[in-house]
Design an enzyme around this catalytic site. Structure first.
Site, PDB file in Angstrom:
ATOM      1  N   ASP A  81       0.816  -1.214   0.000  1.00 43.35           N
ATOM      2  CA  ASP A  81       0.000   0.000   0.000  1.00 43.35           C
ATOM      3  C   ASP A  81       0.851   1.267   0.000  1.00 43.35           C
ATOM      4  O   ASP A  81       0.460   2.283  -0.580  1.00 43.35           O
ATOM      5  CB  ASP A  81      -0.926   0.010   1.220  1.00 43.35           C
ATOM      6  CG  ASP A  81      -2.124  -0.899   1.032  1.00 43.35           C
ATOM      7  OD1 ASP A  81      -2.036  -1.819   0.204  1.00 43.35           O
ATOM      8  OD2 ASP A  81      -3.141  -0.698   1.712  1.00 43.35           O
ATOM      9  N   CYS A 122       1.093  -8.351   5.238  1.00 46.97           N
ATOM     10  CA  CYS A 122       0.727  -6.949   5.069  1.00 46.97           C
ATOM     11  C   CYS A 122      -0.755  -6.725   4.817  1.00 46.97           C
ATOM     12  O   CYS A 122      -1.556  -7.640   4.879  1.00 46.97           O
ATOM     13  CB  CYS A 122       1.613  -6.313   4.007  1.00 46.97           C
ATOM     14  SG  CYS A 122       3.297  -6.055   4.631  1.00 46.97           S
ATOM     15  N   ASP A 123      -1.081  -5.486   4.479  1.00 46.73           N
ATOM     16  CA  ASP A 123      -2.409  -4.915   4.685  1.00 46.73           C
ATOM     17  C   ASP A 123      -3.591  -5.745   4.193  1.00 46.73           C
ATOM     18  O   ASP A 123      -4.551  -5.956   4.916  1.00 46.73           O
ATOM     19  CB  ASP A 123      -2.472  -3.527   4.035  1.00 46.73           C
ATOM     20  CG  ASP A 123      -1.595  -2.524   4.750  1.00 46.73           C
ATOM     21  OD1 ASP A 123      -0.623  -2.946   5.384  1.00 46.73           O
ATOM     22  OD2 ASP A 123      -1.871  -1.324   4.671  1.00 46.73           O
ATOM     23  N   LYS A 124      -3.580  -6.172   2.936  1.00 43.99           N
ATOM     24  CA  LYS A 124      -4.750  -6.881   2.401  1.00 43.99           C
ATOM     25  C   LYS A 124      -4.556  -8.388   2.385  1.00 43.99           C
ATOM     26  O   LYS A 124      -5.506  -9.126   2.099  1.00 43.99           O
ATOM     27  CB  LYS A 124      -5.051  -6.401   0.975  1.00 43.99           C
ATOM     28  CG  LYS A 124      -5.245  -4.916   0.853  1.00 43.99           C
ATOM     29  CD  LYS A 124      -6.306  -4.404   1.813  1.00 43.99           C
ATOM     30  CE  LYS A 124      -6.308  -2.899   1.879  1.00 43.99           C
ATOM     31  NZ  LYS A 124      -5.074  -2.302   2.391  1.00 43.99           N
ATOM     32  N   CYS A 193       5.352  -2.596   8.402  1.00 41.44           N
ATOM     33  CA  CYS A 193       5.751  -1.299   8.963  1.00 41.44           C
ATOM     34  C   CYS A 193       5.534  -1.253  10.471  1.00 41.44           C
ATOM     35  O   CYS A 193       4.544  -1.765  10.991  1.00 41.44           O
ATOM     36  CB  CYS A 193       4.999  -0.179   8.270  1.00 41.44           C
ATOM     37  SG  CYS A 193       5.455   0.002   6.527  1.00 41.44           S
ATOM     38  N   GLU A 489      -6.725   4.738   0.122  1.00 37.45           N
ATOM     39  CA  GLU A 489      -6.292   5.257   1.417  1.00 37.45           C
ATOM     40  C   GLU A 489      -5.900   6.718   1.262  1.00 37.45           C
ATOM     41  O   GLU A 489      -5.356   7.122   0.240  1.00 37.45           O
ATOM     42  CB  GLU A 489      -5.107   4.455   1.950  1.00 37.45           C
ATOM     43  CG  GLU A 489      -5.494   3.066   2.417  1.00 37.45           C
ATOM     44  CD  GLU A 489      -4.337   2.321   3.061  1.00 37.45           C
ATOM     45  OE1 GLU A 489      -3.181   2.773   2.906  1.00 37.45           O
ATOM     46  OE2 GLU A 489      -4.588   1.297   3.706  1.00 37.45           O
ATOM     47  N   SER A 515      -4.952   4.925   5.765  1.00 40.08           N
ATOM     48  CA  SER A 515      -3.862   4.045   6.148  1.00 40.08           C
ATOM     49  C   SER A 515      -3.875   3.884   7.658  1.00 40.08           C
ATOM     50  O   SER A 515      -4.322   4.767   8.390  1.00 40.08           O
ATOM     51  CB  SER A 515      -2.531   4.656   5.698  1.00 40.08           C
ATOM     52  OG  SER A 515      -1.457   4.099   6.409  1.00 40.08           O
TER      53      SER A 515
END
Length: 613
Positions: A81, A122-124, A193, A489, A515
Site C-alpha cells: 500500500d 501486510c495490509d490486504k 511497517c 487510502e 492508512s
C-alpha cells in the site's frame, strides 16, 4: 484411514490420472494416506513485509512432513500500500483482498486440500486469507512474517516509521538532507511497517480470533524467536487435521473458533490498542464469509465500553511494535481485558483449550514461566537487513509497568473509551469510523466549513496549494469501493495537513479509507458512499458540518428539506464526480466496482446480485 477431503483426488481407480500427477510432484504411496496441507505463502520482492518469506513456506512444509502430513505450497499476490499510494496504483489495493481470498479458495478447492497454513503479513493479505479460511471452513492456522524494526536516526529522539518519512518530505522547512536521512532510516528491515498500522493490527487480531499462535502479531520479523512460530505452526496444523478428520472434532474448524464472541474479542482488542480503522472494514468482510451477523452497530456498542489500554505509533511517537512485544504482546492486552470483565475467555484457540488457559500461560503479569518472559524480551538489533530470523537481541528487562508503560491496566488506561468510534448522522446514515486514539481531545467536538474535493488527487493539490484553512473540514468523496473504484487510502492528505500545521485545526471526512498510519481528526468509510447515493455527495462548499465524537454523531447542518431538495437535483445529474478525473479504470477495476458494497458492509461483493446466477 480418516475421511480426508483430499481422498476425492487421491483414491479410487478413476483417480489414476490425478495420482500420476500427484506422484510427479514427489508424492509416494504412503503419502496418499496422509492429509494434504496447503501452504498459502505470499512471498514477493515488491513488499518489505513479504520479501523475507521466500524460504519460510518450505520451512513450514518440512515441519508438516515430519509431523505426518503432506505439504504443498502455492503463492498469492501481495500489494504494498505504501508504494501504491499517491497514484492510481492505490485503486488496486482493496480489490486485491478479494483476489487473494479467491485465489486461496481456487487452489484449495481445486486440489481438495485438507487444511491450510496461511503465511501472510501486510495490509490486504491477512484479511484476504482470513476471508478465504472462513469461507472454506477447514483446519487453518495463520503465521505472519512479523513487524519491521523501528527506524533509528540521530536526527530524532524517537523511533521512526514510514509515516515520519512522508510527513517530513511534505514539510517545506525541512532540508533535503534531513528528508534523505529520514527516508534512509524509516524502514530499516524486512517486516510489516513498525507501528500499529493495518498490517500489524490484523496480525494481532488473528491472535484474538484464536487462529494464530501467541506472539504472531508482535515478534519482530528479524528475530530468531519468530522461526519457532513457523515450526510450531507446521506441527499444530497436522494436529488440527488429526482432531478433525481422525476424531471428528469440529471444534477445531475456523468458524467454530472464530465465532461471534471471538469477533467481539478481536474488535475489543482493536479498540483497546487503537488499531487501524481498516481493521473494521476487514473484520466486517470476514464476518460475512463466516456467516456471522457482526456489524457496525456491534462495533459501536463495544467502542463505548472498552478503554484504550495500549498506544503505539502513529498514535504516540515513543512506542512501536517492538515495545508492545516487550510489554507482553497481545496476550497481555487480552489479559487486561479479561480482568476488566470484558473478554470472552471460554473460547478455544488453535493452541489452547480456552482463551482463559492461554492468558494464564502467556500474560507476563500472570505467569512466572521464565521461558515466556524470555520470549517477550526479544528485541531489535538495529541492523538493516532483509533476512528473517537474523538476530537474537534481548531486552534486559520486560516492560510490565501497567501504570505508565506501553500496555496499561484498566485502572491506568490511556482513556476510558477506546481508540475507535463509529459516528452516525445525516451525512453518513449507515455510519463512518474514526480512530479516536489519534485525535487530540481538544477537537473531539469540531464544527467547520466544508471544503469539497472530488478526488484524493485534487485534495492533495488543494492542501499543498494552501487552499485549506484552519477550521475547514476537508470532504473527499467518490473515493469509496464503487466510486473510486477501490476505496483509496488517504494517507497523503492527512500527512500533508499535518505538515502544514493543520493536524489539530482541520478535519477530514471521506467515503474512502485511511492508512493505519493516519492520525488526526480523520473520518472515513462514510456510508453509503457518494457513488451509491450517500449524503456525502450532497455537501456543498462552505456548508457547516458538526462532528461530535463523545455523542457519536456527524451531521450536515442544513434542514431536512434542503437536503431532500439537493437529493432530487443530484438524482437528475447522476451520482458521479462534478469534475472529470484523469483516472484509468481498467476492466478488472470495473468488475470490482460493479459488485462492491459500501464500507459498512466491509466493501465485499454484493452477494444479492449473484444469488440468481
Amino acid at each position: 484411514m480418516p475421511d480426508y477431503r483430499s481422498k476425492t483426488s487421491t483414491h479410487g481407480r478413476n483417480m489414476a490420472g490425478a495420482r500420476a500427477l500427484w506422484r510427479a510432484t514427489g508424492m509416494k504411496d504412503d503419502d496418499f494416506k496422509k492429509p494434504i496441507i496447503a501452504i498459502a505463502n505470499s512471498f514477493t520482492q515488491f513488499v518489505p513485509g513479504h520479501v523475507h518469506l521466500k524460504d519460510l513456506g518450505q520451512l513450514v512444509a518440512r515441519e508438516i512432513e515430519r509431523a505426518g502430513g503432506v505439504a504443498k505450497e502455492f503463492n498469492t499476490i501481495a500489494v504494498d500500500d505504501g508504494i501504491a499510494m499517491g497514484h492510481d496504483g492505490m485503486l488496486y489495493s482493496l480489490p486485491s483482498r478479494e483476489i487473494i481470498a479467491d485465489s486461496v479458495e481456487y487452489m484449495v478447492n481445486a486440489h481438495c486440500a485438507d487444511a491450510i497454513v496461511c503465511i501472510s503479513n501486510c495490509d490486504k493479505i491477512t484479511p484476504g486469507m482470513l476471508m478465504a479460511a472462513l469461507r472454506l471452513n477447514i483446519p487453518v492456522i495463520f503465521v505472519s512474517g512479523g513487524p519491521m524494526e523501528a527506524g533509528k536516526t540521530k536526527l530524532a529522539s524517537h523511533g521512526l516509521d514510514l509515516v515520519d518519512a512522508m510527513v517530513i518530505a511534505a514539510d517545506s522547512s525541512a532540508s533535503d538532507e534531513k528528508v534523505a536521512e529520514y527516508e534512509r532510516s524509516a524502514c530499516p528491515t524486512c517486516g510489516s511497517c513498525s507501528g500499529m498500522f493495518t498490517a500489524n493490527s490484523m496480525n494481532c487480531l488473528t491472535e484474538a480470533l484464536g487462529l494464530a499462535l501467541p506472539g504472531n502479531g508482535s515478534t519482530l520479523a528479524t528475530h530468531s524467536d519468530r522461526e519457532q512460530l513457523f515450526l510450531q505452526a507446521g506441527r499444530t496444523i497436522v494436529e488440527l487435521c488429526k482432531r478433525y478428520y481422525g476424531e471428528n472434532d469440529e471444534s477445531v474448524l475456523p468458524r467454530n473458533i472464530a465465532n461471534f464472541k471471538a469477533f467481539e474479542n478481536a474488535m475489543m482488542l482493536d479498540i483497546a490498542m487503537g488499531g487501524s480503522t481498516n481493521t473494521i472494514l476487514h473484520l466486517l468482510a470476514a464476518a460475512q464469509e463466516a456467516e456471522i451477523d457482526f456489524d457496525l452497530r456491534d462495533i459501536d456498542r463495544l467502542s463505548r465500553k472498552v478503554p484504550q489500554l495500549c498506544k503505539v505509533a502513529p498514535n504516540i511517537q515513543k512506542y512501536h511494535m517492538e515495545d508492545v512485544h516487550r510489554a507482553g504482546g497481545i496476550f497481555s492486552i487480552l489479559g487486561s481485558l479479561a480482568r476488566g470483565g470484558l473478554l470472552h475467555t471460554d473460547l478455544p484457540t488453535v493452541h489452547s483449550r480456552s482463551m482463559e488457559e492461554a492468558i494464564a500461560k502467556w500474560d507476563i503479569t500472570q505467569t512466572d514461566d521464565e521461558a515466556v518472559h524470555h520470549f517477550f524480551k526479544a528485541g531489535p538489533a538495529g541492523i538493516p537487513t532483509q533476512t528473517a530470523f537474523s538476530q537474537s537481541t534481548r531486552w534486559e528487562t520486560l516492560d510490565d509497568d501497567r501504570e505508565n508503560g506501553c500496555i496499561r491496566s484498566f485502572e491506568h488506561a490511556y482513556s476510558k473509551e477506546g481508540g475507535l468510534a463509529v459516528l452516525y448522522g445525516n451525512i453518513a446514515l449507515d455510519g463512518c469510523v474514526v480512530k479516536t486514539a489519534g485525535v487530540d481531545e481538544s477537537i473531539h467536538v469540531f464544527e467547520g466549513n466544508a471544503k469539497i474535493f472530488e478526488s484524493q488527487d485534487s485534495a492533495v493539490r488543494g492542501i499543498l496549494a494552501d487552499e485549506v484553512k484552519e477550521g475547514d473540514i476537508v470532504i473527499i468523496r467518490y473515493e469509496g469501493p464503487k466510486g473510486g473504484p477501490g476505496m483509496q487510502e488517504m494517507l497523503y492528505p492527512t500527512s500533508y495537513l499535518k505538515s502544514k500545521g493543520l493536524g489539530k485545526a482541520c478535519a477530514l471526512l471521506t467515503d474512502g479509507r485511511f492508512s493505519g498510519g493516519t492520525s488526526g481528526l480523520s473520518i472515513g468509510h462514510a456510508s453509503p458512499e457518494a457513488a451509491a447515493g450517500g449524503a456525502i455527495g450532497l455537501v456543498q462548499d462552505g456548508d457547516k458540518v458538526l462532528i461530535d465524537i463523545p455523542n457519536r454523531s456527524i451531521n450536515l447542518l442544513i434542514s431536512d428539506e434542503e437536503l431532500a431538495a439537493r437529493r432530487v437535483e443530484q438524482d437528475k445529474k447522476g451520482w458521479k464526480p462534478v469534475e472529470q478525473r484523469p483516472r484509468k479504470v481498467t476492466t478488472a477495476l470495473k468488475a470490482y466496482a460493479l459488485l462492491a458494497t459500501s464500507a459498512d458492509k466491509g466493501a465485499v461483493r454484493n452477494k444479492a446480485m449473484l444469488d440468481g446466477l
